[in-house]
Enzyme design. Structure first.
Site, PDB file in Angstrom:
ATOM      1  N   THR A   1      -1.360   5.743   1.987  1.00 10.53           N
ATOM      2  CA  THR A   1      -2.622   4.994   1.939  1.00 10.53           C
ATOM      3  C   THR A   1      -2.776   4.161   3.200  1.00 10.53           C
ATOM      4  O   THR A   1      -1.811   3.611   3.723  1.00 10.53           O
ATOM      5  CB  THR A   1      -2.638   4.066   0.703  1.00 10.53           C
ATOM      6  OG1 THR A   1      -2.526   4.868  -0.467  1.00 10.53           O
ATOM      7  CG2 THR A   1      -3.933   3.271   0.638  1.00 10.53           C
TER       8      THR A   1
ATOM      9  N   HIS B   1       0.705   2.596  -7.979  1.00 10.86           N
ATOM     10  CA  HIS B   1      -0.184   3.751  -7.785  1.00 10.86           C
ATOM     11  C   HIS B   1      -1.432   3.652  -8.675  1.00 10.86           C
ATOM     12  O   HIS B   1      -1.913   4.678  -9.189  1.00 10.86           O
ATOM     13  CB  HIS B   1       0.549   5.063  -8.082  1.00 10.86           C
ATOM     14  CG  HIS B   1       1.600   5.399  -7.068  1.00 10.86           C
ATOM     15  ND1 HIS B   1       2.487   6.423  -7.236  1.00 10.86           N
ATOM     16  CD2 HIS B   1       1.903   4.869  -5.882  1.00 10.86           C
ATOM     17  CE1 HIS B   1       3.303   6.507  -6.210  1.00 10.86           C
ATOM     18  NE2 HIS B   1       2.956   5.554  -5.365  1.00 10.86           N
TER      19      HIS B   1
ATOM     20  N   LEU C   1       0.881  -1.160   0.000  1.00 13.93           N
ATOM     21  CA  LEU C   1       0.000   0.000   0.000  1.00 13.93           C
ATOM     22  C   LEU C   1       0.921   1.212   0.000  1.00 13.93           C
ATOM     23  O   LEU C   1       1.959   1.214   0.682  1.00 13.93           O
ATOM     24  CB  LEU C   1      -0.888   0.015   1.252  1.00 13.93           C
ATOM     25  CG  LEU C   1      -2.077  -0.955   1.289  1.00 13.93           C
ATOM     26  CD1 LEU C   1      -2.818  -0.816   2.617  1.00 13.93           C
ATOM     27  CD2 LEU C   1      -3.032  -0.697   0.130  1.00 13.93           C
ATOM     28  N   ASP C   2       0.545   2.241  -0.741  1.00 17.16           N
ATOM     29  CA  ASP C   2       1.370   3.441  -0.774  1.00 17.16           C
ATOM     30  C   ASP C   2       1.567   3.988   0.632  1.00 17.16           C
ATOM     31  O   ASP C   2       0.731   3.781   1.527  1.00 17.16           O
ATOM     32  CB  ASP C   2       0.706   4.523  -1.636  1.00 17.16           C
ATOM     33  CG  ASP C   2       0.602   4.103  -3.095  1.00 17.16           C
ATOM     34  OD1 ASP C   2       1.313   3.159  -3.481  1.00 17.16           O
ATOM     35  OD2 ASP C   2      -0.186   4.726  -3.819  1.00 17.16           O
ATOM     36  N   LYS C   3       2.638   4.739   0.801  1.00 20.77           N
ATOM     37  CA  LYS C   3       2.954   5.290   2.119  1.00 20.77           C
ATOM     38  C   LYS C   3       1.790   6.106   2.690  1.00 20.77           C
ATOM     39  O   LYS C   3       1.495   6.033   3.881  1.00 20.77           O
ATOM     40  CB  LYS C   3       4.217   6.158   2.015  1.00 20.77           C
ATOM     41  CG  LYS C   3       4.673   6.762   3.321  1.00 20.77           C
ATOM     42  CD  LYS C   3       5.927   7.588   3.118  1.00 20.77           C
ATOM     43  CE  LYS C   3       6.312   8.317   4.400  1.00 20.77           C
ATOM     44  NZ  LYS C   3       7.518   9.166   4.198  1.00 20.77           N
TER      45      LYS C   3
END
Length: 248
Positions: free
Chosen positions: A114, A200, A110-112
């Site tokens: 998110t 992303h 998961l993105d930082k």
């Protein structure tokens, strides 16, 4: 242990795997009579035992051996989905020592910025299955998007979105949950189900239709939903039922 293969293991291997101590520390503990098997102090830390049958104790505490660990984490924003990082706090840093001894790793990323559902395990084959592009395990996200997400967007997502690098995504299921008009513009609250995990991806899909994701949360992976009672930054072990659903 499974019913296949060797049923016995070295005692020191079991205890070090469970985080009781290093092999040298365990030798000392054995000499001090602090390690018992079936109620009796052992004399050799390398003795073979069957953890399914023999009762192993260290300093009077029973040690229940297991090989795998499966955790559901409600990932907070600001930490990275990695086992180590030179700059940022990782999801592994959120775990207690008792879980870190199993060397878990995040299943996917998961993105930082998110938040949401992230599975941590040391089960490589399961992680491989969940991430395999061929399996198309659905991932459900909720997002707040700057822009008026409308029926045209829903149809575009259903057909597949061409990203900035030319890649065309698989069909995705976009649902508008709410809209809010503010001084900054219209914000849409949406739910999105995608069947792959490109870099992303959710943000780039909305970018491709002229909108911007300002908040993103993953709420489900396959049939596994994020526990609504799991506070952000906290985690728990998967239940047997949840694990079965992941393995389908």
């Amino acid at each position: 242990m499974s019913g296949k293969g060797k049923q016995t293991l070295r005692l020191d291997k079991i205890l070090s795997h469970m985080g009781v101590g290093s092999r040298s520390e365990l030798k000392k503990m054995v000499k001090q009579g602090r390690i018992r098997v079936d109620g009796k102090p052992v004399k050799d830390s390398g003795v073979q035992v069957n953890p399914d049958i023999n009762v192993i104790e260290a300093d009077g505490e029973r040690i229940v051996y297991r090989e795998m660990i499966y955790l559901m984490l409600h990932k907070p924003p600001g930490v990275v989905s990695a086992t180590e990082d030179n700059r940022d706090k990782t999801v592994i840093d959120l775990l207690r020592k008792e879980e870190r001894v199993f060397d878990p790793f995040p299943v996917g990323r998961l993105d930082k910025d998110t938040e949401g559902l992230l599975i941590l395990t040391n089960d490589g084959p399961l992680a491989h299955d969940l991430l395999s592009p061929r399996k198309h395990v659905p991932k459900t996200y909720e997002a707040r998007v700057l822009g008026n997400v409308d029926e045209e967007d829903i149809e575009k997502f259903k057909a597949g979105i061409q990203l900035d690098d030319g890649y065309e995504t698989l069909p995705a299921e976009l649902t508008v949950l709410d809209r809010e008009e503010t001084e900054e513009g219209v914000f849409s609250s949406i739910s999105l189900i995608i069947h792959e995990g490109k870099f992303h991806q959710v943000k780039r899909m909305f970018q491709a239709v002229g909108k911007r994701v300002v908040y993103l949360k993953r709420v489900a992976m396959g049939d596994l939903e994020l526990d609504a009672n799991l506070e952000i930054g906290s985690y728990r072990e998967l239940t047997a039922n949840e694990l079965d659903r992941l393995r389908k």
